[in-house]
Design a protein around this motif. Sequence first.
Motif, mmCIF file in Angstrom:
data_model
loop_
_atom_site.group_PDB
_atom_site.id
_atom_site.type_symbol
_atom_site.label_atom_id
_atom_site.label_comp_id
_atom_site.label_asym_id
_atom_site.label_seq_id
_atom_site.Cartn_x
_atom_site.Cartn_y
_atom_site.Cartn_z
ATOM 1 N N ASP A 85 8.729 -7.952 -4.178
ATOM 2 C CA ASP A 85 9.471 -7.965 -2.908
ATOM 3 C C ASP A 85 8.733 -8.799 -1.868
ATOM 4 O O ASP A 85 9.343 -9.558 -1.116
ATOM 5 N N SER A 86 7.434 -8.642 -1.830
ATOM 6 C CA SER A 86 6.621 -9.364 -0.865
ATOM 7 C C SER A 86 6.730 -10.868 -1.069
ATOM 8 O O SER A 86 6.885 -11.630 -0.112
ATOM 9 N N ILE B 288 0.842 -1.196 0.000
ATOM 10 C CA ILE B 288 0.000 0.000 0.000
ATOM 11 C C ILE B 288 0.878 1.246 0.000
ATOM 12 O O ILE B 288 0.651 2.198 -0.747
ATOM 13 N N LEU B 289 1.913 1.232 0.838
ATOM 14 C CA LEU B 289 2.709 2.438 1.036
ATOM 15 C C LEU B 289 3.606 2.788 -0.139
ATOM 16 O O LEU B 289 3.826 3.970 -0.407
ATOM 17 N N GLN B 290 4.138 1.795 -0.846
ATOM 18 C CA GLN B 290 5.050 2.125 -1.950
ATOM 19 C C GLN B 290 4.366 2.934 -3.054
ATOM 20 O O GLN B 290 4.881 3.987 -3.437
ATOM 21 N N PRO B 291 3.218 2.500 -3.586
ATOM 22 C CA PRO B 291 2.575 3.360 -4.598
ATOM 23 C C PRO B 291 2.063 4.674 -4.002
ATOM 24 O O PRO B 291 2.096 5.711 -4.662
ATOM 25 N N LYS C 138 1.796 2.395 -10.210
ATOM 26 C CA LYS C 138 1.456 0.999 -10.508
ATOM 27 C C LYS C 138 2.714 0.144 -10.573
ATOM 28 O O LYS C 138 2.725 -0.985 -10.106
ATOM 29 N N TYR C 139 3.800 0.701 -11.122
ATOM 30 C CA TYR C 139 5.060 -0.049 -11.155
ATOM 31 C C TYR C 139 5.620 -0.242 -9.747
ATOM 32 O O TYR C 139 6.183 -1.293 -9.438
ATOM 33 N N HIS C 140 5.447 0.750 -8.900
ATOM 34 C CA HIS C 140 5.864 0.600 -7.499
ATOM 35 C C HIS C 140 5.058 -0.511 -6.825
ATOM 36 O O HIS C 140 5.594 -1.264 -6.009
ATOM 37 N N ASN D 55 5.263 11.300 -8.589
ATOM 38 C CA ASN D 55 5.385 10.362 -9.699
ATOM 39 C C ASN D 55 4.009 10.202 -10.319
ATOM 40 O O ASN D 55 2.985 10.483 -9.706
ATOM 41 N N SER D 56 3.983 9.701 -11.526
ATOM 42 C CA SER D 56 2.703 9.535 -12.216
ATOM 43 C C SER D 56 1.944 8.344 -11.639
ATOM 44 O O SER D 56 2.503 7.507 -10.930
#
Length: 180
Positions: free
Chosen positions: A149-150, A123-126, A140-142, A134-135
């Motif tokens: 990673d998860s 949740i936090l990365q995007p 979405k890429y994040h 960022n766009s």
Amino acid sequence: MPKDTKEDEQKTERFNMFLSPSEMKAIEDWAWANRIRSKSEAVRILVQMGLILDNNAFGLASDFLDLTEGFGNKSLATLETISKDDPEGHSPENLQRLVVETFELAIETHERLTYLQQRLSMILQPYQALKSHNSFEDAKYHLLSAQADSLAKALQTKVDIYELKKKHDLLPKDEERNEE
């Protein structure tokens, strides 16, 4: 997060909305603090962040509450067993069983906390990507990166727990046979 939103998609849709003066001030303050030049862009980013949180927050909170309730119930049951005045309750076999149950509870809790940590990261990365200007496409890429990673961390956790159980001779007999 809508899957069909493209980075270069034109922003052609308009709508009007009414806000209270305090809501408008909150948006302006947020925009200023995050160095966003226009109220429109601030509202667009806040909506995108809200969509990310809305799609994930309830499930995460529900899983967290389940974990804490389960841990509390199992911990209390173990403590109750330990504190009984039953003469059989303190035999070496029963104490060993309690140690194993406590060990398994710690492993289960660790696995579930790791899972929750990974979901929170997704949740936090995007969310952070959007907050960093960022766009939506980058966000979405994040999200995909956080999912990868998860999965890697989940696999490593499983391996670590397997090795720990093996070290303490707590593997079920069928897992020991499959290993050979």
